[in-house]
Motif scaffolding. Structure first.
Motif, PDB file in Angstrom:
ATOM      1  N   ALA A  22       0.832  -1.205   0.000  1.00  0.00           N
ATOM      2  CA  ALA A  22       0.000   0.000   0.000  1.00  0.00           C
ATOM      3  C   ALA A  22       0.867   1.256   0.000  1.00  0.00           C
ATOM      4  O   ALA A  22       0.560   2.230  -0.700  1.00  0.00           O
ATOM      5  CB  ALA A  22      -0.928  -0.010   1.204  1.00  0.00           C
ATOM      6  N   ASP A  23       1.945   1.248   0.790  1.00  0.00           N
ATOM      7  CA  ASP A  23       2.866   2.386   0.787  1.00  0.00           C
ATOM      8  C   ASP A  23       3.455   2.607  -0.602  1.00  0.00           C
ATOM      9  O   ASP A  23       3.579   3.743  -1.081  1.00  0.00           O
ATOM     10  CB  ASP A  23       4.012   2.157   1.783  1.00  0.00           C
ATOM     11  N   GLN A  24       3.826   1.502  -1.222  1.00  0.00           N
ATOM     12  CA  GLN A  24       4.427   1.593  -2.557  1.00  0.00           C
ATOM     13  C   GLN A  24       3.423   2.125  -3.580  1.00  0.00           C
ATOM     14  O   GLN A  24       3.767   2.941  -4.448  1.00  0.00           O
ATOM     15  CB  GLN A  24       4.933   0.212  -2.971  1.00  0.00           C
ATOM     16  N   LEU A  25       2.178   1.678  -3.452  1.00  0.00           N
ATOM     17  CA  LEU A  25       1.122   2.168  -4.345  1.00  0.00           C
ATOM     18  C   LEU A  25       0.949   3.671  -4.203  1.00  0.00           C
ATOM     19  O   LEU A  25       0.915   4.405  -5.206  1.00  0.00           O
ATOM     20  CB  LEU A  25      -0.187   1.444  -4.024  1.00  0.00           C
ATOM     21  N   VAL A  26       0.864   4.147  -2.975  1.00  0.00           N
ATOM     22  CA  VAL A  26       0.683   5.589  -2.755  1.00  0.00           C
ATOM     23  C   VAL A  26       1.892   6.360  -3.277  1.00  0.00           C
ATOM     24  O   VAL A  26       1.750   7.418  -3.918  1.00  0.00           O
ATOM     25  CB  VAL A  26       0.434   5.878  -1.257  1.00  0.00           C
ATOM     26  N   ALA A  27       3.096   5.852  -3.032  1.00  0.00           N
ATOM     27  CA  ALA A  27       4.299   6.531  -3.511  1.00  0.00           C
ATOM     28  C   ALA A  27       4.311   6.626  -5.035  1.00  0.00           C
ATOM     29  O   ALA A  27       4.703   7.658  -5.609  1.00  0.00           O
ATOM     30  CB  ALA A  27       5.545   5.799  -3.017  1.00  0.00           C
ATOM     31  N   GLN A  28       3.851   5.570  -5.696  1.00  0.00           N
ATOM     32  CA  GLN A  28       3.862   5.586  -7.159  1.00  0.00           C
ATOM     33  C   GLN A  28       2.819   6.541  -7.744  1.00  0.00           C
ATOM     34  O   GLN A  28       3.090   7.219  -8.747  1.00  0.00           O
ATOM     35  CB  GLN A  28       3.665   4.170  -7.710  1.00  0.00           C
ATOM     36  N   VAL A  29       1.638   6.625  -7.124  1.00  0.00           N
ATOM     37  CA  VAL A  29       0.658   7.558  -7.678  1.00  0.00           C
ATOM     38  C   VAL A  29       1.082   9.003  -7.418  1.00  0.00           C
ATOM     39  O   VAL A  29       0.829   9.893  -8.247  1.00  0.00           O
ATOM     40  CB  VAL A  29      -0.774   7.292  -7.140  1.00  0.00           C
ATOM     41  N   VAL A  30       1.762   9.241  -6.296  1.00  0.00           N
ATOM     42  CA  VAL A  30       2.287  10.587  -6.033  1.00  0.00           C
ATOM     43  C   VAL A  30       3.343  10.938  -7.075  1.00  0.00           C
ATOM     44  O   VAL A  30       3.364  12.049  -7.628  1.00  0.00           O
ATOM     45  CB  VAL A  30       2.852  10.686  -4.603  1.00  0.00           C
ATOM     46  N   ALA A  31       4.229   9.983  -7.359  1.00  0.00           N
ATOM     47  CA  ALA A  31       5.267  10.218  -8.366  1.00  0.00           C
ATOM     48  C   ALA A  31       4.669  10.464  -9.751  1.00  0.00           C
ATOM     49  O   ALA A  31       5.253  11.171 -10.576  1.00  0.00           O
ATOM     50  CB  ALA A  31       6.222   9.028  -8.417  1.00  0.00           C
ATOM     51  N   GLY A  45       2.008  12.152 -10.303  1.00  0.00           N
ATOM     52  CA  GLY A  45       1.363  13.456 -10.359  1.00  0.00           C
ATOM     53  C   GLY A  45       0.040  13.574  -9.647  1.00  0.00           C
ATOM     54  O   GLY A  45      -0.553  14.651  -9.602  1.00  0.00           O
ATOM     55  N   ALA A  46      -0.462  12.475  -9.064  1.00  0.00           N
ATOM     56  CA  ALA A  46      -1.746  12.535  -8.366  1.00  0.00           C
ATOM     57  C   ALA A  46      -1.593  13.269  -7.041  1.00  0.00           C
ATOM     58  O   ALA A  46      -0.597  13.097  -6.336  1.00  0.00           O
ATOM     59  CB  ALA A  46      -2.282  11.128  -8.127  1.00  0.00           C
ATOM     60  N   THR A  47      -2.592  14.065  -6.687  1.00  0.00           N
ATOM     61  CA  THR A  47      -2.560  14.796  -5.416  1.00  0.00           C
ATOM     62  C   THR A  47      -3.770  14.497  -4.541  1.00  0.00           C
ATOM     63  O   THR A  47      -3.815  14.926  -3.392  1.00  0.00           O
ATOM     64  CB  THR A  47      -2.501  16.313  -5.662  1.00  0.00           C
ATOM     65  N   HIS A  48      -4.762  13.778  -5.076  1.00  0.00           N
ATOM     66  CA  HIS A  48      -5.944  13.441  -4.294  1.00  0.00           C
ATOM     67  C   HIS A  48      -6.367  12.004  -4.561  1.00  0.00           C
ATOM     68  O   HIS A  48      -6.218  11.509  -5.686  1.00  0.00           O
ATOM     69  CB  HIS A  48      -7.133  14.351  -4.641  1.00  0.00           C
ATOM     70  N   ILE A  49      -6.891  11.349  -3.540  1.00  0.00           N
ATOM     71  CA  ILE A  49      -7.556  10.062  -3.692  1.00  0.00           C
ATOM     72  C   ILE A  49      -8.951  10.230  -3.102  1.00  0.00           C
ATOM     73  O   ILE A  49      -9.111  10.507  -1.912  1.00  0.00           O
ATOM     74  CB  ILE A  49      -6.808   8.920  -2.982  1.00  0.00           C
ATOM     75  N   TYR A  50      -9.978  10.083  -3.943  1.00  0.00           N
ATOM     76  CA  TYR A  50     -11.364  10.267  -3.525  1.00  0.00           C
ATOM     77  C   TYR A  50     -11.966   8.909  -3.168  1.00  0.00           C
ATOM     78  O   TYR A  50     -11.849   7.952  -3.949  1.00  0.00           O
ATOM     79  CB  TYR A  50     -12.184  10.894  -4.658  1.00  0.00           C
ATOM     80  N   ARG A  88      -2.173   8.364   5.039  1.00  0.00           N
ATOM     81  CA  ARG A  88      -1.885   9.108   6.273  1.00  0.00           C
ATOM     82  C   ARG A  88      -0.388   9.174   6.526  1.00  0.00           C
ATOM     83  O   ARG A  88       0.166  10.244   6.839  1.00  0.00           O
ATOM     84  CB  ARG A  88      -2.587   8.432   7.461  1.00  0.00           C
ATOM     85  N   ARG A  89       0.301   8.051   6.380  1.00  0.00           N
ATOM     86  CA  ARG A  89       1.740   8.032   6.642  1.00  0.00           C
ATOM     87  C   ARG A  89       2.499   8.858   5.608  1.00  0.00           C
ATOM     88  O   ARG A  89       3.471   9.548   5.939  1.00  0.00           O
ATOM     89  CB  ARG A  89       2.253   6.590   6.648  1.00  0.00           C
ATOM     90  N   ALA A  90       2.048   8.797   4.359  1.00  0.00           N
ATOM     91  CA  ALA A  90       2.715   9.583   3.314  1.00  0.00           C
ATOM     92  C   ALA A  90       2.566  11.084   3.584  1.00  0.00           C
ATOM     93  O   ALA A  90       3.521  11.856   3.426  1.00  0.00           O
ATOM     94  CB  ALA A  90       2.131   9.233   1.949  1.00  0.00           C
ATOM     95  N   GLN A  91       1.372  11.501   4.012  1.00  0.00           N
ATOM     96  CA  GLN A  91       1.166  12.909   4.372  1.00  0.00           C
ATOM     97  C   GLN A  91       2.091  13.313   5.518  1.00  0.00           C
ATOM     98  O   GLN A  91       2.690  14.394   5.501  1.00  0.00           O
ATOM     99  CB  GLN A  91      -0.286  13.135   4.798  1.00  0.00           C
ATOM    100  N   LYS A  92       2.197  12.434   6.507  1.00  0.00           N
ATOM    101  CA  LYS A  92       3.045  12.715   7.662  1.00  0.00           C
ATOM    102  C   LYS A  92       4.493  12.897   7.247  1.00  0.00           C
ATOM    103  O   LYS A  92       5.244  13.693   7.845  1.00  0.00           O
ATOM    104  CB  LYS A  92       2.914  11.574   8.678  1.00  0.00           C
ATOM    105  N   ASP A  93       4.896  12.178   6.207  1.00  0.00           N
ATOM    106  CA  ASP A  93       6.271  12.278   5.715  1.00  0.00           C
ATOM    107  C   ASP A  93       6.457  13.407   4.698  1.00  0.00           C
ATOM    108  O   ASP A  93       7.528  13.544   4.111  1.00  0.00           O
ATOM    109  CB  ASP A  93       6.690  10.939   5.070  1.00  0.00           C
ATOM    110  N   GLY A  94       5.385  14.190   4.485  1.00  0.00           N
ATOM    111  CA  GLY A  94       5.512  15.364   3.622  1.00  0.00           C
ATOM    112  C   GLY A  94       5.072  15.184   2.183  1.00  0.00           C
ATOM    113  O   GLY A  94       5.251  16.108   1.370  1.00  0.00           O
ATOM    114  N   ALA A  95       4.480  14.045   1.829  1.00  0.00           N
ATOM    115  CA  ALA A  95       4.035  13.832   0.451  1.00  0.00           C
ATOM    116  C   ALA A  95       2.822  14.703   0.146  1.00  0.00           C
ATOM    117  O   ALA A  95       1.967  14.939   1.005  1.00  0.00           O
ATOM    118  CB  ALA A  95       3.684  12.366   0.224  1.00  0.00           C
ATOM    119  N   ASP A  96       2.724  15.168  -1.080  1.00  0.00           N
ATOM    120  CA  ASP A  96       1.610  16.007  -1.518  1.00  0.00           C
ATOM    121  C   ASP A  96       0.467  15.115  -1.984  1.00  0.00           C
ATOM    122  O   ASP A  96       0.220  14.939  -3.181  1.00  0.00           O
ATOM    123  CB  ASP A  96       2.063  16.940  -2.642  1.00  0.00           C
ATOM    124  N   ILE A  97      -0.238  14.538  -1.033  1.00  0.00           N
ATOM    125  CA  ILE A  97      -1.353  13.651  -1.346  1.00  0.00           C
ATOM    126  C   ILE A  97      -2.414  13.827  -0.265  1.00  0.00           C
ATOM    127  O   ILE A  97      -2.087  13.990   0.912  1.00  0.00           O
ATOM    128  CB  ILE A  97      -0.900  12.168  -1.435  1.00  0.00           C
TER     129      ILE A  97
END
Length: 590
Positions: free
Chosen positions: A8-17, A19-24, A39-48
């Motif tokens: 799941a972390d890898q999935l979120v990291a890849q969609v951020v890379a 260009g995605a900024t929202h998951i509805y 949640r963890r990606a946001q905590k680490d500063g990712a724009d998601i």
């Protein structure tokens, strides 16, 4: 001990890379690992950002609108079984609109697949028809490449890519990341074959009367198409999706055709000896002339000839094709056909389309056409309009004025109800993301569409999105009523109880006003647009106002006559007379 990175972390990291900024979506059970990864990606500063909608169908619509406006990947998600099934309608819309959307369909525990487990469905099969890519991730080792492939398909087609992800697989430890090969491909140049361009130029030179029907494929080619029309003295009409890209600064405009149509396009096509379809897959073949030689230019070869006759087919980008065509065609000496169609268009606009916008400031119930004109005048020059299917499409098609900066988004190819507010949610997040001055995001909603996904008003309040809902509230399904009349059926099952939607929205926390007096429309709109957050203007409009198409066939006249006869025999003489008073000025005249 630090938690290891999961699939799941890898999935979120890849969609951020990508260009995605929202998951509805809506959190729940099998989707929880993905939501926690956000949640963890946001905590680490990712724009998601996780955007909590109230129905997964709205999640898919919102993602579609964001992708339409930004051109970037947008993401929606649903939990196993019923959760991700709710995505399907919005995904059909996104895929038909050809926008880059990734849908995450979480799944039951992998060991239970195939056992008729609680909430078991098969998303990897269910979403095949509404996507360009649909695969299930069944192991951690498989995940990185499948996620990457889904993103590439979404961008490349473009369209919807669906990832089916069992909750237990999402929580597995991810393999070490491989080389970063994720790309957002640039749009290619699709240049037509020289022989096809030459053949089209010869056909234009041989024709005395040429008409252009432009669709969404003319985006970015406005000036080139106008230059061509000027050189070959061709009236230029448009599809609904083409309106925003070609109608502005267009001295050759003759409007639209189809059930939403207006103006002189229908006559221009019927009387031409060459019709050129530029970047349009206009679906209603009954409005396309069977006896007129037809050329079609489209970037997608599967669109060529599937709606009407295709005497000349050119595969290529519209802009690339027209720029090659311009030096090859001769300037038409006679502009008689063009001038006659422009005069016909002016007459139609002033005598038919404009009928309800003149001297009606004190008429009740409110004429929806008049309300649409006032809205057009008060909305910002860079407004984004999202439009409900049905009569909302009609008023947008006929009365919104494009200028090259405004956007108009709707379910124009899928034709779903209830799209306006969810689309506006995605458009508002896209506007907020841009960091620019907040645009007017205007949802032109019908009461039928708004009531279907009414819970999304809570989403607007939750995120204080500056969406202005302009509700055309006629307590009936107006387009369905028209369809029944055309088929010779009296309206039945189309009416709804009168609901004070302004009171409903106010109870949720949205500043709202209910307007029954047309003299109050302009003030109500100005106050709504001046508010920083969401606002709703409930316009109580005439339920008998119908959209009369520019071309009425003998069969349609017969249908209207039969329907009215049935109304009278059923004791509805008063209703028939009221409908006549509401629509006589809209009947096209020769």
């Amino acid at each position: 001990m630090a938690r290891s990175s999961t699939v799941a972390d890898q999935l979120v990291a890849q969609v951020v890379a990508a260009g995605a900024t929202h998951i509805y979506g809506i959190v729940g059970d099998s989707l929880n690992p993905v939501v926690d990864a956000v949640r963890r990606a946001q905590k680490d500063g990712a724009d998601i950002q996780w955007v909590h909608v109230r129905h997964e169908e709205a999640a898919a619509f919102a993602a579609a609108a964001e992708a339409e406006i930004t051109g970037r990947l947008a993401v929606c998600a649903g939990s196993c079984g019923p959760g991700n099934l709710h995505l399907i309608n919005g995904l059909y819309d996104a895929n038909r609109s050809r926008v880059p959307v990734l849908a995450i369909a979480s799944h039951i525990p992998s060991a239970q697949i195939g056992t008729q487990y609680f909430q078991e469905t098969h998303p990897d099969r269910l979403f095949v028809e509404c996507s360009v890519y649909s695969e299930m991730i069944s192991s951690a080792a498989q995940a990185p490449r499948v996620i990457r492939s889904a993103i590439h398909h979404a961008y490349g087609a473009p369209g919807v890519a669906v990832l089916t992800l069992p909750g237990d697989v999402a929580d597995l430890e991810a393999p070490a990341p491989g080389p970063d090969t994720l790309t957002r491909p640039r749009r290619p140049r699709v240049v037509p074959a020289d022989a096809d361009v030459t053949a089209l130029a010869d056909a234009i030179d041989a024709a005395k009367k040429v008409t252009i029907l432009a669709g969404a494929g003319v985006r970015g080619a406005h000036d080139d198409v106008i230059a061509l029309a000027d050189k070959i003295a061709a009236p230029v009409g448009h599809s609904l999706r083409g309106k925003e890209h070609i109608q502005y600064d267009n001295p050759f405009d003759v409007g639209m055709t189809g059930l939403l149509g207006y103006g002189a396009l229908q006559a221009s096509m019927d009387e031409a000896d060459l019709l050129i379809l530029l970047g349009t897959d206009f679906p209603y073949d009954q409005f396309l002339p069977a006896g007129v030689r037809t050329a079609q230019v489209d970037i997608d070869p599967t669109h060529l000839g599937r709606r009407t006759r295709s005497d000349l087919a050119v595969v290529g980008d519209v802009g690339e094709t027209v720029r090659l065509l311009l030096p090859l065609v001769s300037r038409k000496k006679s502009r008689r056909f063009l001038d006659s169609m422009l005069k016909k268009h002016e007459k139609a606009m002033s005598g038919v389309v404009g009928a309800y916008t003149k001297d009606v400031e004190h008429h009740t119930p409110i004429h929806p056409e008049y309300a649409a004109v006032v809205l057009d005048e008060e909305a910002a020059d860079d407004a984004v309009f999202t439009v409900d299917t049905g009569m909302g499409n009609v008023w947008a098609a006929r009365y919104l004025t494009p200028n090259g900066r405004r956007r108009v988004i709707g379910s124009f190819l899928h034709g779903s109800m209830a799209n306006a507010v969810p689309h506006a949610i995605g458009a508002a997040f896209a506007a907020r993301d841009s960091g620019a001055r907040q645009k007017h995001v205007v949802a032109i909603a019908g009461d039928g569409g708004l009531s279907m996904l009414l819970g999304e008003l809570v989403t607007l309040v939750h995120y204080q999105l500056p969406v202005k809902i302009i509700l055309f509230d006629n307590a009936t399904l107006g387009m369905v009523r028209l369809e029944m009349l055309v088929d010779g059926l009296p309206s039945f099952g189309t009416d709804s109880p009168s609901v004070d939607y302004a009171a409903v929205a106010s109870a949720i926390g949205i500043p709202s006003v209910r307007v029954e007096d047309p003299t109050q429309i302009r003030t109500a709109l100005r106050e709504a647009f001046a508010h920083d957050g969401p606002a709703l203007v409930d316009l109580v409009t005439d339920p008998r106002a119908l959209s009369i198409p520019p071309k009425i066939t003998r069969q349609q006249v017969s249908g209207f006559t039969a329907a009215m006869s049935k109304e009278i025999l059923g004791g509805g003489m008063g209703e028939v007379m009221a409908m006549a008073r509401s629509n006589l000025r809209n009947v096209p005249r020769p």
